[in-house]
Motif scaffolding. Structure first.
Motif, PDB file in Angstrom:
ATOM      1  N   UNK A 782      56.239  29.893  21.796  1.00 12.46           N
ATOM      2  CA  UNK A 782      57.535  29.686  22.443  1.00 12.46           C
ATOM      3  C   UNK A 782      58.524  30.504  21.626  1.00 12.46           C
ATOM      4  N   UNK A 783      59.369  31.234  22.291  1.00  8.24           N
ATOM      5  CA  UNK A 783      60.279  32.102  21.544  1.00  8.24           C
ATOM      6  C   UNK A 783      61.699  31.991  22.044  1.00  8.24           C
ATOM      7  N   UNK A 784      62.619  32.125  21.133  1.00  2.45           N
ATOM      8  CA  UNK A 784      64.017  32.308  21.514  1.00  2.45           C
ATOM      9  C   UNK A 784      64.534  33.448  20.669  1.00  2.45           C
ATOM     10  N   UNK A 785      65.296  34.302  21.279  1.00  2.00           N
ATOM     11  CA  UNK A 785      65.760  35.461  20.540  1.00  2.00           C
ATOM     12  C   UNK A 785      67.157  35.856  20.956  1.00  2.00           C
ATOM     13  N   UNK A 791      63.620  32.723  16.840  1.00  2.00           N
ATOM     14  CA  UNK A 791      63.027  31.385  16.709  1.00  2.00           C
ATOM     15  C   UNK A 791      61.688  31.391  17.432  1.00  2.00           C
ATOM     16  N   UNK A 810      71.513  29.410  10.337  1.00  2.00           N
ATOM     17  CA  UNK A 810      70.476  28.616  10.996  1.00  2.00           C
ATOM     18  C   UNK A 810      71.117  27.424  11.687  1.00  2.00           C
ATOM     19  N   UNK A 811      70.463  26.905  12.723  1.00  2.00           N
ATOM     20  CA  UNK A 811      71.026  25.719  13.373  1.00  2.00           C
ATOM     21  C   UNK A 811      70.864  24.501  12.477  1.00  2.00           C
ATOM     22  N   UNK A 828      56.722  17.746  27.515  1.00  2.00           N
ATOM     23  CA  UNK A 828      57.460  18.901  28.022  1.00  2.00           C
ATOM     24  C   UNK A 828      58.897  18.882  27.517  1.00  2.00           C
ATOM     25  N   UNK A 831      59.008  19.804  23.856  1.00  2.70           N
ATOM     26  CA  UNK A 831      58.673  21.222  23.768  1.00  2.70           C
ATOM     27  C   UNK A 831      59.887  22.096  24.051  1.00  2.70           C
ATOM     28  N   UNK A 832      60.665  21.675  25.027  1.00  5.77           N
ATOM     29  CA  UNK A 832      61.835  22.476  25.414  1.00  5.77           C
ATOM     30  C   UNK A 832      62.950  22.413  24.381  1.00  5.77           C
ATOM     31  N   UNK A 835      62.933  24.608  19.739  1.00  6.57           N
ATOM     32  CA  UNK A 835      63.622  25.745  19.131  1.00  6.57           C
ATOM     33  C   UNK A 835      65.115  25.479  18.959  1.00  6.57           C
ATOM     34  N   UNK A 836      65.558  24.362  19.510  1.00  6.15           N
ATOM     35  CA  UNK A 836      66.920  23.930  19.262  1.00  6.15           C
ATOM     36  C   UNK A 836      67.038  23.434  17.821  1.00  6.15           C
ATOM     37  N   UNK A 840      68.375  16.745  21.785  1.00  7.05           N
ATOM     38  CA  UNK A 840      69.735  16.780  22.353  1.00  7.05           C
ATOM     39  C   UNK A 840      70.547  15.578  21.917  1.00  7.05           C
TER      40      UNK A 840
ATOM     41  N   UNK B 365      67.419  35.242  24.732  1.00  6.32           N
ATOM     42  CA  UNK B 365      66.211  34.969  25.511  1.00  6.32           C
ATOM     43  C   UNK B 365      65.488  33.739  24.976  1.00  6.32           C
ATOM     44  N   UNK B 366      64.990  32.939  25.868  1.00  4.11           N
ATOM     45  CA  UNK B 366      64.086  31.834  25.511  1.00  4.11           C
ATOM     46  C   UNK B 366      62.868  31.925  26.397  1.00  4.11           C
ATOM     47  N   UNK B 367      61.691  31.818  25.794  1.00  2.08           N
ATOM     48  CA  UNK B 367      60.493  31.872  26.629  1.00  2.08           C
ATOM     49  C   UNK B 367      59.387  30.975  26.104  1.00  2.08           C
ATOM     50  N   UNK B 368      58.837  30.219  27.019  1.00  8.20           N
ATOM     51  CA  UNK B 368      57.648  29.422  26.736  1.00  8.20           C
ATOM     52  C   UNK B 368      56.673  29.729  27.853  1.00  8.20           C
ATOM     53  N   UNK B 371      54.478  27.044  29.451  1.00  9.67           N
ATOM     54  CA  UNK B 371      55.221  26.084  30.248  1.00  9.67           C
ATOM     55  C   UNK B 371      55.854  26.756  31.466  1.00  9.67           C
ATOM     56  N   UNK B 416      77.405  29.138  13.721  1.00 15.82           N
ATOM     57  CA  UNK B 416      76.132  28.562  13.330  1.00 15.82           C
ATOM     58  C   UNK B 416      75.216  28.243  14.518  1.00 15.82           C
ATOM     59  N   UNK B 420      72.063  27.867  19.993  1.00 15.47           N
ATOM     60  CA  UNK B 420      71.836  26.536  20.567  1.00 15.47           C
ATOM     61  C   UNK B 420      72.777  26.284  21.718  1.00 15.47           C
ATOM     62  N   UNK B 423      71.638  28.616  24.685  1.00  8.54           N
ATOM     63  CA  UNK B 423      70.290  28.551  25.274  1.00  8.54           C
ATOM     64  C   UNK B 423      69.748  27.129  25.450  1.00  8.54           C
ATOM     65  N   UNK B 424      70.344  26.174  24.737  1.00 10.77           N
ATOM     66  CA  UNK B 424      69.736  24.843  24.760  1.00 10.77           C
ATOM     67  C   UNK B 424      70.677  23.729  25.183  1.00 10.77           C
TER      68      UNK B 424
END
Lengths: 903, 427
Positions: A782-785, A791, A810-811, A828, A831-832, A835-836, A840, B365-368, B371, B416, B420, B423-424
């Motif tokens: 799983x990637x975030x960029x 991440x 960093x977060x 799920x 998983x989502x 990378x946060x 939440x 970008x975020x990718x899984x 999923x 910071x 987040x 994307x989140x």
């Protein structure tokens, strides 16, 4: 030995020198404070509270290792013996050394000392107590004629004035500190004065804090002596009858009489210094507590005597609530001193002929008596190399074989890199330890698996001369053996069976007790006559008691009240002192101080495995004054490098006005197992006290450099052993263990345009590590960029394998939640949010304040905002500060809305 | 439908076209008491207005309810004439004439003529009318098209030309019963709405359903016989002929504005209207896919409905004088593609963003892959420019709102938690 554990086993905590009693319930993994033990009456600090978490066998040595290969005991013992024999034959007994530890029990210490000094015939046996207590030992001997602590813990409660000098009691000896605060809570008129270059957590509780310039303690106490003399506040009756050297000592102290000049010299406000002197003069019941801030200096022995001088001159010694009180760092530093496990001691406070020359008509009487008692024809006649010189002799090739027990000199010695090189070069390195992965074990030719605290039987002596039992409540893991047993086994393999045929530790203790009676007749305080015929059952049932024990029931709470000392003339000696500070030699922009932090112990081999203890301070740091930080354009958390000709240390800048300008503080704990360039002891040279030979860990000299970091990187992985792979790729990396994964915190200093490539290299290594451990299957990613941000998560069969976050910032990472993500199968939703870095509905990710109840800064601040006005009400709401209490200074700071003190 | 028939030929308002735009306009007018009283609606289809968006679902499941909410005309008298095609308009006399010879007088006229599908170059008039190529060629615009498709037996090979929304939703709908190939001339599917990664996810999902995806492939010609259709394809593999039963053109649509043009109303791609949906003739208006406002025509339901709402208010304006004029503002709205098993939503002009070379334009970008989750957003100086979401599309509403949040209140890059936040964070 006990074959099975009873319902409750009473033992003692293996950490600091307070020597708290602990109770293990039902041999299970729960450990509580012993309500009846006179050291703690049920209290425990955060480290003691977490003891049960150190008891798993993960990482333990379970069988001997010879030349890197697992071996059985017979092979390990015969190999060790034959190689030792060969070295002794070729190079003489003086080519063999032992380096021991305050973690050993008295019985372990006793047989080791007996083997080397009595049978092999080498006097090069020293202990890590040299790094900790040697100056106090030397100071005691100079003043009292013997290494004796005059008072007891109760004196802290009885004193009307407690002076803490060079002691961060709140963090290093939390239980004693809690006893002191509890007494003050009952009698608020009691005063606490803290003398320390740093405004420590201890200082936060002081009525008066003197932020002394490092190294000026002798001047301050000499000035105090001169002041008291001028005020007519000396106890002349006592000094005339029981002391020598007062006149010369006062003469030497006269130059510090001018308080204004003295205050200037010590760099403290003259009004505060005057207050301290007035309080001291006016308060008969005064205890002066001192620790490593005094001992670990190039003039440590003089510092000790400067303190004792004042107590002798005022007659405040051996009386309830009045004494100088040295608190030791280790659980059995005192026990080691009792059996003579220092290079300049013989055994059982018996003395070398050289020590008694000119004092006694037959200076070799004690030596002769011991020789006969041990039936040891090769008993050494004089002292050997102390720690620093011992490793230097190894480095020179003069010492060819060394046996290191229960300590980690590659981390804890000054010139630590030279120590490492010396061991690499040494022909035979034997190591007895309980863990596989210490920096020192890595240098061993033969490794003996030893018993840990929960498996051991024997005695320890705490800082108030109290002998307590450690009792086993867990079975030996694997093939591990007791340290005394291993020593005896090697001794037998060397052909010394007749001297080492012990069946149990009780037998050894009786012999040690008998030894203290040799040529004694009141010549030495250390007298265990009452124990020499003790039965095994009585040994097992032993209740904590202080020495001396000339007979059963003897009151040994305080010594010297009768004015009788252990010098030749029975008088205490005041030592004339110059008081001029001894400056370190390396040269550099900053003075480097080092020491303990609240939740860690020594080189973290135990506490570093307890996730709860790794949260208060998770990374090596460099505490500095904001003004210094400004000069180097540093902000809190920036990566800095300290260096000098000897080595390099890296850590996070921690800005605090608790630190004096021009002075830095670094934690002593981090080793090569937890970080890369994290060992602060590589920066210390061999500066040491000329009398005690104790290294000056409080006064290094270093240059400081800011490391320009292009990205911070945090990696969480199931793999606990990625450190060696990672430190080649980054400028800084430390590990932080968690329950279900290991965290690697890294800083990258490559140019920003090379980051992407480096991150992909790291992720590549990670993937192959995961694949290796998972039968070749590549993990899902799983990637975030975002620009300059990366991440990644790696998942296999719905199990999280690794998580990586990188970027200029960093977060906020909710590590407790992330740790749980490793424990459970991923949903799920989870998983989502991986990378946060936090779910939440995020929990509190702020700094951990209370380790006992895992209460964080944000929760405390919220409670304060909602109206909590004192630590008691916060304790009621959140439980913070109600465990060991060592976070109370921090809680009080939060209540005062001050920035949190981290050092 | 309840429509009062009225025999007078003069109306306060005549609406040409009875599609979704027209339906929504009537719905709005029904709620406004001051709206034109007598209204005439002229529809080409025999059915009342229905939800055209659901046509692909109707292919998949013939029981799909495609009806629109029942209309309540309130005080208005509405006449709906179906199967009635307008052929000319005389603006001087405010009259219009139908193919069947009827003549009506309007006071206000609204064009809601929608759009017509684009057909490939090799098609002739007959093919487009559906009478050529033996009925083996069509575009999915009407329920009639759905009926024609359903005549083909299960397992038939259907080739869809195009790689946009309609093409793919249709392909997905057909894949349950037919062998489906999608021929797209672009480098990847939906190349004007998605970036390549999202498109590949979409493609993988389609291929998983058995749909053959042919990229960078043109259909150069078609030859039909009563039993077969032969298509000439050119693509990366060169030239080849492919046999199929049916070709569906899904090459996009063009606004239907010929009638307006004939009447001398200003047109460009569509009928040119101002923000009150008013054409160059003050009494004539246009909404929906046939209208062009501020250089833009629309193809999605949401803006069409916004136009209908504005126009309903404009048409009641003379009575509501003194009030602020209603004004249509092309609002960036989200696009949602729903293919069972994979949701895709986008907002913003992704095609333009992909071509934008401004170095200040950041993309996150975020990718899984496992999923099927994919998010990509574009930021310029802290302002959201567009977003593509696959799989978990729950953030689309959030992004749609942020598209209109001025820069100052949006989280800045470099802080910071900007990653987040963008994307989140949940709306």
């Amino acid at each position: 030995m006990q074959s099975h554990a009873p319902q409750n086993t009473h033992s003692t905590c293996p950490y600091c020198g307070v020597g708290c009693g602990v109770v293990s319930n039902k041999g299970s993994a729960t450990i509580a404070g012993d309500l009846l033990h006179p050291a703690n009456f049920g209290r425990l600090c955060v480290k003691g509270t977490a003891l049960a978490e150190t008891l798993n066998t993960q990482g333990r040595l379970l069988q001997p290792v010879v030349d890197g290969m697992p071996a059985d005991w017979p092979l390990a013992l015969t190999t060790a013996a034959s190689r030792l024999q060969k070295i002794i034959v070729e190079h003489g007994p003086g080519s063999v050394a032992m380096y021991l530890s305050g973690q050993l029990l008295t019985e372990d210490y006793y047989v080791a000392n007996k083997l080397l000094k009595g049978f092999i015939g080498s006097s090069h046996l020293d202990t890590n107590s040299r790094l900790c207590m040697a100056s106090t030992v030397a100071g005691h001997k100079r003043a009292f004629g013997e290494d004796v602590v005059p008072g007891c813990y109760e004196d802290l409660e009885l004193a009307d004035l407690t002076v803490l000098v060079g002691s961060n009691l709140a963090w290093a000896h939390p239980v004693l500190f809690q006893r002191l605060l509890a007494a003050k809570a009952v009698s608020p008129d009691k005063k606490i004065v803290v003398i320390d270059p740093r405004r420590t957590a201890t200082a936060e509780s002081a009525d008066l804090f003197l932020p002394i310039r490092p190294g000026t303690d002798v001047a301050m106490f000499s000035g105090l002596l001169a002041y008291l003399a001028r005020q007519g506040q000396l106890d002349t009756d006592f000094t005339e009858q029981h002391c020598t050297g007062l006149t010369q000592t006062l003469e030497a102290a006269q130059c510090w009489l001018n308080i204004a000049q003295l205050a200037d010299y010590c760099d403290v406000p003259v009004s505060d210094l005057t207050t301290f002197f007035q309080w001291f003069g006016a308060t008969a019941r005064t205890v002066t507590v001192f620790s490593q801030g005094i001992n670990q200096a190039a003039n440590g022995t003089d510092k000790v005597n400067a303190i004792i001088n004042v107590h002798l001159a005022t007659g405040r010694i051996g009386k309830p609530g009045a004494c100088p009180l040295s608190v030791t760092g280790q659980p059995n530093a005192m026990g080691g001193r009792e059996v003579g496990a220092l290079a300049n001691q013989l055994a059982g406070h018996l003395r070398f002929p050289s020590e008694l020359t000119g004092i006694d008509e037959t200076p070799d009487a004690e030596w002769q008596a011991l020789r006969q008692f041990w039936r040891a024809p090769d008993l050494v006649q004089q002292g050997g190399y102390t720690a620093v010189d011992l490793f230097a002799a190894i480095g020179r090739g003069e010492i060819k074989a060394v046996w290191i027990m229960a300590t980690n000199p590659v981390v804890s010695m000054p010139q630590a890199d030279l120590v490492k090189q010396a061991l690499q070069r040494c022909e035979l390195v034997l190591v007895s330890d309980i863990y596989q992965d210490s920096d020192t074990v890595a240098q061993a030719d033969i490794v003996f698996p030893a018993l840990g605290f929960a498996e051991k039987d024997g005695t320890v002596t705490n800082s108030e001369r109290r002998i307590s039992r450690q009792r086993a409540f867990l079975p030996a893991p694997g093939e591990a053996r007791a340290d005394w047993q291993i020593v005896c086994d090697v001794a037998k393999a060397l052909g010394f069976a007749h001297g080492f045929n012990y069946q149990n530790p009780a037998q050894i203790f009786r012999e040690h007790a008998a030894l203290t009676t040799l040529c004694n007749n009141g010549r030495r305080a250390l007298d265990l006559t009452a124990c020499r015929a003790m039965s095994d059952a009585a040994y097992d049932a032993w209740q904590p008691q202080q020495w001396p024990l000339p007979q059963v029931g003897y009151d040994s709470a305080r010594l010297f009240a009768n004015g009788q000392f252990y010098t030749a003339d029975r008088k205490a000696k005041l030592v004339p002192l110059s008081g001029l500070e001894v400056l370190p030699r390396q040269g550099g922009d900053f003075v480097l101080n080092s020491g303990r932090i609240r939740d860690q112990w020594h080189t973290m081999t135990r506490t570093g495995r307890v996730p709860a203890l790794m949260q208060h301070q998770s990374e090596p740091f460099v505490a500095m004054h904001p003004n210094d930080a400004r000069r180097y354009q540093l902000k809190d958390g920036d990566l800095v490098e300290l260096s000098n000709a000897l080595g390099i240390f890296r850590g996070r800048a921690q800005l605090t006005d608790a630190q004096r300008c021009g002075e830095l503080f670094v934690p002593m704990h981090w080793s090569g197992q937890f970080g890369f360039l994290s060992r602060c002891d590589v920066l210390y040279d061999d500066s040491r006290d000329p009398i005690s030979r104790q290294p000056a860990f409080k006064q290094g000299q270093v240059q400081l450099k800011k490391l320009v970091v292009s990205a911070e990187l945090v990696l969480f992985s199931r793999q606990p052993d990625l450190l060696p792979q990672l430190h080649g790729l980054c400028s800084y990396v430390v590990t932080v263990p968690h329950a279900n994964m290991t965290e690697y915190r890294m800083a990258l200093t490559v140019p920003a345009n090379a980051l992407a490539q480096l991150i992909s290299l790291i992720s590549h290594q990670l993937i192959s590590a995961i694949q290796q451990s998972a039968a070749g299957a590549p993990p899902e990613q799983i990637q975030a960029q975002a620009p300059q941000h990366w991440r990644q998560a790696y998942v296999q069969d719905d199990q999280l394998q690794a998580l990586l976050y990188a970027g200029p910032t960093l977060p906020a990472l909710d590590r407790a939640w992330l740790d749980q993500c490793f424990a459970n199968l991923l949903t799920a939703t989870t998983r989502r949010q991986l990378l946060r870095g936090a779910p939440l509905e995020a929990g509190d990710c702020s700094a951990l304040v209370c380790s006992c109840f895992q209460v964080r800064q944000q929760s405390i601040q919220q409670a304060i905002t909602k109206g909590a006005r004192c630590s008691a009400s916060l304790g009621q709401q959140l439980k913070c500060g109600t465990g060991c209490g060592s976070c109370l200074p921090e809680i009080r700071q939060l209540l005062q809305h001050a920035p949190m003190l981290k050092i | 439908m309840t429509a009062h028939s009225h025999h007078s030929t003069a109306y306060d308002l005549i609406i040409i076209g009875f599609g979704m735009a027209s339906h929504r306009l009537l719905q709005e007018l029904g709620q406004l008491s001051l709206a034109p009283k007598r209204i005439l609606v002229l529809g080409e289809e025999t059915l009342p207005a229905y939800n055209r968006v659901l046509l692909p679902q109707l292919i998949e499941d013939s029981s799909t309810d495609i009806s629109l909410p029942a209309l309540n005309f309130g005080q208005n008298i509405v006449t709906v004439l179906s199967d009635e095609k307008v052929v000319s308009i005389s603006r001087q006399t405010q009259q219009l004439h139908t193919e069947s010879g009827k003549c009506f007088v309007y006071r206000k006229l609204v064009f809601a003529t929608g759009s017509a599908p684009v057909f490939p170059d090799f098609c002739n008039e007959e093919d487009i009318a559906g009478s050529g190529m033996y009925g083996r060629m069509l575009a999915l615009r009407h329920t009639g098209d759905v009926a024609k498709i359903s005549e083909f037996p299960a397992g038939s090979h259907i080739v869809i030309q195009g790689g946009g929304f309609i093409a793919l939703e249709t392909a997905a709908a057909l894949s349950a019963h037919y062998r489906v190939s999608v021929c797209h001339r672009g480098p990847y599917l939906m190349n004007r709405l998605l970036d390549e990664t999202a498109s590949l996810l979409l493609q993988a999902s389609l291929e998983q359903r058995g749909i053959e995806v042919l990229l960078q492939t043109e259909i150069n010609g078609a030859k039909a016989s009563p039993h077969k259709l032969q298509l000439a394809l050119s693509g990366p593999a060169g030239l080849r002929t492919v046999a199929a039963e049916l070709l569906i053109a899904a090459l996009g649509v063009k606004p239907r504005c010929e009638l307006a043009k004939l009447a001398g109303i200003n047109t460009n791609r569509g009928i040119l209207v101002n923000h009150q949906m008013q054409s160059s003739d003050p009494d004539i208006f246009a909404i929906g896919e046939c209208a062009e406002c501020n250089g833009e025509t629309v193809g999605l339901v949401a803006p069409v409905y916004q136009q209908a709402v504005v126009l309903a208010q404009v048409l009641t304006r003379p009575v509501l004088s003194g009030q602020t004029h209603a004004r249509y503002q092309a609002n960036t709205s989200a696009t949602n593609l729903k293919i069972s098993g994979l949701a895709i939503s986008t907002v913003g002009d992704i095609g333009a963003l992909l071509k934008n070379t401004n170095p200040a334009l950041n993309s996150l970008v975020y990718q899984d892959q496992q999923q099927g989750d994919y998010r990509r957003i574009w930021l310029l100086n802290g302002q959201l420019q567009g977003a593509v979401l696959c799989g978990d599309t729950s953030l689309i509403q959030h992004y749609q709102q942020l598209m209109h949040v001025p820069q100052t209140t949006s989280p800045a890059a470099g802080t910071e938690d900007w990653l987040n936040t963008w994307l989140f964070q949940v709306a």
